[in-house]
Design a protein around this motif. Structure first.
Motif, PDB file in Angstrom:
ATOM      1  N   LEU A  34      15.276  -9.283   2.982  1.00 13.06           N
ATOM      2  CA  LEU A  34      15.897  -8.233   4.108  1.00 13.06           C
ATOM      3  C   LEU A  34      15.181  -7.071   4.555  1.00 13.06           C
ATOM      4  CD1 LEU A  34      19.148  -7.539   1.953  1.00 13.06           C
ATOM      5  CD2 LEU A  34      19.003  -9.124   3.806  1.00 13.06           C
ATOM      6  N   ASP A  35      13.872  -6.717   4.007  1.00  9.93           N
ATOM      7  CA  ASP A  35      13.288  -5.870   4.179  1.00  9.93           C
ATOM      8  C   ASP A  35      11.904  -6.226   5.089  1.00  9.93           C
ATOM      9  OD1 ASP A  35      14.494  -3.948   2.882  1.00  9.93           O
ATOM     10  OD2 ASP A  35      13.267  -4.011   0.929  1.00  9.93           O
ATOM     11  N   LEU A  36      11.614  -7.494   5.176  1.00 10.40           N
ATOM     12  CA  LEU A  36      10.310  -8.026   5.852  1.00 10.40           C
ATOM     13  C   LEU A  36      10.666  -8.590   7.266  1.00 10.40           C
ATOM     14  CD1 LEU A  36       8.344  -9.918   3.077  1.00 10.40           C
ATOM     15  CD2 LEU A  36       7.876  -7.759   3.971  1.00 10.40           C
ATOM     16  N   PRO A  37       9.777  -8.464   8.296  1.00  5.58           N
ATOM     17  CA  PRO A  37      10.232  -9.260   9.594  1.00  5.58           C
ATOM     18  C   PRO A  37      10.124 -10.684   9.433  1.00  5.58           C
ATOM     19  CG  PRO A  37       7.682  -8.470   9.421  1.00  5.58           C
ATOM     20  CD  PRO A  37       8.430  -7.764   8.302  1.00  5.58           C
ATOM     21  N   ARG A  38      10.849 -11.241  10.124  1.00  2.00           N
ATOM     22  CA  ARG A  38      11.018 -12.720  10.238  1.00  2.00           C
ATOM     23  C   ARG A  38       9.449 -13.449  10.377  1.00  2.00           C
ATOM     24  NH1 ARG A  38      16.525 -14.146  13.281  1.00  2.00           N
ATOM     25  NH2 ARG A  38      17.954 -12.921  11.999  1.00  2.00           N
ATOM     26  N   ARG A  39       8.713 -12.856  10.970  1.00  2.00           N
ATOM     27  CA  ARG A  39       7.445 -13.487  11.271  1.00  2.00           C
ATOM     28  C   ARG A  39       6.463 -13.342  10.092  1.00  2.00           C
ATOM     29  NH1 ARG A  39       4.425 -10.755  16.538  1.00  2.00           N
ATOM     30  NH2 ARG A  39       3.115 -12.697  15.940  1.00  2.00           N
ATOM     31  N   MET A  40       6.868 -12.784   9.029  1.00  2.00           N
ATOM     32  CA  MET A  40       5.927 -12.608   7.837  1.00  2.00           C
ATOM     33  C   MET A  40       6.405 -13.935   6.853  1.00  2.00           C
ATOM     34  SD  MET A  40       4.914  -9.317   5.439  1.00  2.00           S
ATOM     35  CE  MET A  40       3.342  -9.543   4.250  1.00  2.00           C
ATOM     36  N   PRO A  41       5.416 -14.699   6.700  1.00  2.00           N
ATOM     37  CA  PRO A  41       5.826 -16.364   6.373  1.00  2.00           C
ATOM     38  C   PRO A  41       5.992 -16.119   4.730  1.00  2.00           C
ATOM     39  CG  PRO A  41       3.463 -16.122   6.813  1.00  2.00           C
ATOM     40  CD  PRO A  41       3.957 -14.799   7.275  1.00  2.00           C
ATOM     41  N   LEU A 183      -0.372 -13.276   0.459  1.00  7.82           N
ATOM     42  CA  LEU A 183      -0.696 -11.959   1.411  1.00  7.82           C
ATOM     43  C   LEU A 183      -2.133 -12.364   2.050  1.00  7.82           C
ATOM     44  CD1 LEU A 183       0.320  -8.797  -0.717  1.00  7.82           C
ATOM     45  CD2 LEU A 183       1.147  -9.650   1.835  1.00  7.82           C
ATOM     46  N   ASN A 184      -2.843 -13.041   1.268  1.00  5.14           N
ATOM     47  CA  ASN A 184      -4.098 -13.310   1.783  1.00  5.14           C
ATOM     48  C   ASN A 184      -4.060 -14.517   2.879  1.00  5.14           C
ATOM     49  OD1 ASN A 184      -5.356 -11.133   0.368  1.00  5.14           O
ATOM     50  ND2 ASN A 184      -5.850 -12.441  -1.476  1.00  5.14           N
ATOM     51  N   GLN A 185      -3.166 -15.194   2.707  1.00  3.07           N
ATOM     52  CA  GLN A 185      -3.198 -16.524   3.404  1.00  3.07           C
ATOM     53  C   GLN A 185      -2.207 -16.209   5.028  1.00  3.07           C
ATOM     54  OE1 GLN A 185      -1.530 -19.543   1.199  1.00  3.07           O
ATOM     55  NE2 GLN A 185      -3.413 -20.126   0.602  1.00  3.07           N
ATOM     56  N   ASN A 186      -1.853 -14.970   5.084  1.00  2.00           N
ATOM     57  CA  ASN A 186      -0.995 -14.631   6.240  1.00  2.00           C
ATOM     58  C   ASN A 186      -2.046 -14.676   7.465  1.00  2.00           C
ATOM     59  OD1 ASN A 186       0.774 -13.535   7.730  1.00  2.00           O
ATOM     60  ND2 ASN A 186       0.867 -11.525   7.324  1.00  2.00           N
ATOM     61  N   ASP A 187      -1.523 -15.121   8.398  1.00  2.00           N
ATOM     62  CA  ASP A 187      -2.203 -15.276   9.720  1.00  2.00           C
ATOM     63  C   ASP A 187      -1.840 -14.334  11.009  1.00  2.00           C
ATOM     64  OD1 ASP A 187      -4.017 -17.149   8.479  1.00  2.00           O
ATOM     65  OD2 ASP A 187      -2.835 -18.867   9.092  1.00  2.00           O
ATOM     66  N   ASP A 188      -0.590 -13.739  10.633  1.00  2.00           N
ATOM     67  CA  ASP A 188      -0.055 -12.978  11.560  1.00  2.00           C
ATOM     68  C   ASP A 188      -1.197 -11.785  12.021  1.00  2.00           C
ATOM     69  OD1 ASP A 188       1.486 -11.205  13.263  1.00  2.00           O
ATOM     70  OD2 ASP A 188       3.221 -11.971  11.873  1.00  2.00           O
ATOM     71  N   THR A 193      -0.093  -3.528   7.161  1.00  2.00           N
ATOM     72  CA  THR A 193      -0.209  -2.691   5.953  1.00  2.00           C
ATOM     73  C   THR A 193       0.948  -2.549   5.504  1.00  2.00           C
ATOM     74  OG1 THR A 193      -2.391  -2.323   6.651  1.00  2.00           O
ATOM     75  CG2 THR A 193      -1.384  -0.802   5.097  1.00  2.00           C
ATOM     76  N   PRO A 194       1.851  -1.774   6.282  1.00  2.00           N
ATOM     77  CA  PRO A 194       3.322  -1.386   5.799  1.00  2.00           C
ATOM     78  C   PRO A 194       4.102  -2.500   5.024  1.00  2.00           C
ATOM     79  CG  PRO A 194       3.028  -0.681   8.053  1.00  2.00           C
ATOM     80  CD  PRO A 194       2.054  -1.664   7.566  1.00  2.00           C
ATOM     81  N   PHE A 195       3.926  -3.676   5.614  1.00  2.00           N
ATOM     82  CA  PHE A 195       4.747  -4.860   4.838  1.00  2.00           C
ATOM     83  C   PHE A 195       4.117  -5.336   3.666  1.00  2.00           C
ATOM     84  CE2 PHE A 195       5.517  -5.519   9.564  1.00  2.00           C
ATOM     85  CZ  PHE A 195       6.551  -4.559   9.813  1.00  2.00           C
ATOM     86  N   GLU A 196       2.775  -5.104   3.448  1.00  5.18           N
ATOM     87  CA  GLU A 196       2.013  -5.503   2.297  1.00  5.18           C
ATOM     88  C   GLU A 196       2.726  -4.271   0.925  1.00  5.18           C
ATOM     89  OE1 GLU A 196      -2.178  -5.274   2.891  1.00  5.18           O
ATOM     90  OE2 GLU A 196      -2.158  -7.058   4.192  1.00  5.18           O
ATOM     91  N   ASN A 197       2.756  -3.380   1.652  1.00  7.41           N
ATOM     92  CA  ASN A 197       3.217  -2.271   0.423  1.00  7.41           C
ATOM     93  C   ASN A 197       4.432  -2.647  -0.052  1.00  7.41           C
ATOM     94  OD1 ASN A 197       0.754  -0.964   0.788  1.00  7.41           O
ATOM     95  ND2 ASN A 197       1.824   0.655   2.100  1.00  7.41           N
ATOM     96  N   ILE A 198       5.396  -3.317   0.820  1.00  4.00           N
ATOM     97  CA  ILE A 198       6.695  -3.607   0.689  1.00  4.00           C
ATOM     98  C   ILE A 198       6.770  -4.798  -0.445  1.00  4.00           C
ATOM     99  CG2 ILE A 198       8.932  -4.646   1.479  1.00  4.00           C
ATOM    100  CD1 ILE A 198       8.721  -3.133   4.148  1.00  4.00           C
ATOM    101  N   VAL A 199       5.723  -5.753  -0.187  1.00  6.08           N
ATOM    102  CA  VAL A 199       5.552  -6.914  -1.038  1.00  6.08           C
ATOM    103  C   VAL A 199       5.242  -6.400  -2.389  1.00  6.08           C
ATOM    104  CG1 VAL A 199       4.390  -8.930  -1.414  1.00  6.08           C
ATOM    105  CG2 VAL A 199       5.155  -8.479   0.860  1.00  6.08           C
ATOM    106  N   TRP A 200       4.223  -5.394  -2.469  1.00  5.26           N
ATOM    107  CA  TRP A 200       3.740  -5.065  -3.668  1.00  5.26           C
ATOM    108  C   TRP A 200       4.988  -4.265  -4.458  1.00  5.26           C
ATOM    109  CZ3 TRP A 200       0.044  -7.430  -5.722  1.00  5.26           C
ATOM    110  CH2 TRP A 200      -1.153  -7.789  -4.987  1.00  5.26           C
ATOM    111  N   MET A 201       5.735  -3.497  -3.564  1.00  4.59           N
ATOM    112  CA  MET A 201       6.884  -2.954  -4.229  1.00  4.59           C
ATOM    113  C   MET A 201       7.850  -4.070  -5.069  1.00  4.59           C
ATOM    114  SD  MET A 201       7.792   0.250  -1.600  1.00  4.59           S
ATOM    115  CE  MET A 201       9.213   0.710  -2.608  1.00  4.59           C
TER     116      MET A 201
END
Length: 314
Positions: A34-41, A183-188, A193-201
Motif C-alpha cells: 500500500l505504501d510503495l508505487p506500483r512501478r517498484m517491483p 533493492l539492489n536489483q531494482n532498475d527503476d 531513496t524514500p521508497f528504500e526507507n519504506i522497505v527497510w521500515m
C-alpha cells in the motif's frame, strides 16, 4: 533424555516460531504494497523467496499473484512451511509428547489450530486477512508464553530454546537476504531513496523491531542501521546475534559436543565480525553474507541431529 523426545521439543519450537513468522510476513507485506508505487517491483514473490519455497510454489501455481502467494503461505497443506502445516506438525508433536510440556500448551495450540482450520479459507481476501494473521501471531505468542512461564528449565526446555532460536535466526537472515537483493536489483530510473526507507521500515516491522531500532539507534531508518541492528545487536531477541548467543547459552546444560561448539562459534564469528558498511556498498555483499550464515545454521542443525537425534531414527 531420549533422543526422540529431544528432537520433538526442538521441532516443536521451530514449527510454532515458523507459523508466527509467516503470519508476520504476510501482514507486513500487505501494508508495504500500500505504501510503495506500483512501478517498484517488489510484489508478493519475495515472500516465496524468503521462505525458500520457490520450487514447491512453482509446482502448484502458475503465477505469484497476491491470492496465490497468500493461499500458499497460509492454508495450503501441500506447502510444508505454510501456517496450517506448521501448526499441524506442532500439534502432532505435542500429541505424542504431552507429558513433556505443560498441559495448557495443548489447549492453547488447539485454539489457534482450529481457528486456522475454520477461518483460513475465508481469510485469504484482504478484508479478513489482517484479523486472521494477528490471531495467529497472538496464538503463537500465547503458546510460547505458556511454555516459558510454566515449563521446568531442564534439558527438554533447552532443546525447545534451540529450535526456536535457530528458526528465528534463519528467518531474520532470509528477510535481510531477499529484501537487500531486491533493492539492489531494482532498475527503476526514479530516485527511490524514500521508497528504500519504506522497505527497510517494513523489514523492521516484519520482525517487530521498529520501536526497538529507534530506541537503540535514535536515528532515521536506513539500510546500514537496519542490517547492523538485525544482525549484530545483542539485546534484541530477533537479531541473529541474540539468537546465536541464546543457543550457545544452552550448551552447558547439554552433553558436550565439540562439533556443535565449533559450528556455533564459526557462525557467531561471521555475524560479529561483519563489516556492514563495506557489505552495503556492493550489490551482493549482504546477500552473500546471509547465505554464509544460513549455511552455518544448517550446519548447526546437522551437528545437533548427529549429536542428539541420530538414535531416534529420523
Amino acid at each position: 533424555m531420549l533422543s526422540r523426545v529431544a528432537e520433538n521439543l526442538y521441532w516443536f519450537g521451530r514449527y510454532v516460531q515458523r507459523a508466527e513468522n509467516t503470519a508476520r510476513l504476510i501482514n507486513v507485506n500487505a501494508n508495504l504494497m500500500l505504501d510503495l508505487p506500483r512501478r517498484m517491483p517488489l510484489g508478493w514473490a519475495p515472500l516465496i523467496e524468503i521462505t525458500g519455497a520457490e520450487a514447491a510454489f512453482k509446482e502448484l501455481y502458475d503465477e505469484a499473484t497476491e491470492e496465490n502467494v497468500v493461499r500458499f503461505l497460509m492454508i495450503d497443506p501441500r506447502n510444508p512451511g505454510s501456517i496450517v502445516s506448521s501448526l499441524n506438525n506442532a500439534r502432532e508433536i505435542l500429541r505424542v509428547s504431552r507429558d513433556t510440556m505443560p498441559r495448557d500448551t495443548w489447549e492453547r495450540l488447539n485454539d489457534i489450530y482450529f481457528y486456522v482450520q475454520e477461518r483460513g479459507e475465508s481469510s485469504i481476501l484482504r478484508t479478513a486477512r489482517q484479523a486472521f494473521v494477528q490471531q495467529v501471531i497472538s496464538g503463537a505468542l500465547l503458546v510460547y508464553s505458556v511454555l516459558t512461564t510454566n515449563m521446568s528449565r531442564d534439558v527438554g526446555f533447552q532443546f525447545l530454546r534451540i529450535g526456536t532460536n535457530i528458526e528465528q535466526a534463519d528467518m531474520t537472515t532470509r528477510i535481510l537476504d531477499v529484501r537487500t537483493l531486491r533493492l539492489n536489483q531494482n532498475d527503476d530510473k526514479l530516485d527511490l531513496t524514500p521508497f528504500e526507507n519504506i522497505v527497510w521500515m517494513s523489514v523492521l516491522r516484519s520482525l517487530t523491531a521498529y520501536q526497538m531500532y529507534r530506541r537503540h539507534l535514535r536515528t532515521r531508518v536506513n539500510g546500514n542501521g537496519v542490517v547492523r541492528f538485525l544482525l549484530q545487536n545483542r539485546d534484541f531477541p530477533r537479531s541473529a546475534m541474540f539468537c546465536l548467543d541464546n543457543i550457545a547459552s544452552t550448551l552447558p546444560h547439554l552433553p558436550n559436543s565439540r562439533s556443535i561448539e565449533r559450528t556455533i562459534d564459526r557462525t557467531r564469528g561471521l555475524v560479529r565480525d561483519a563489516n556492514i558498511e563495506g557489505l552495503m556498498k556492493t550489490a551482493m555483499g549482504v546477500p552473500d553474507l546471509m547465505d554464509e550464515i544460513q549455511i552455518g545454521l544448517n550446519d548447526l542443525h546437522t551437528a545437533l541431529a548427529d549429536a542428539y537425534f541420530s538414535q531416534s531414527g529420523s
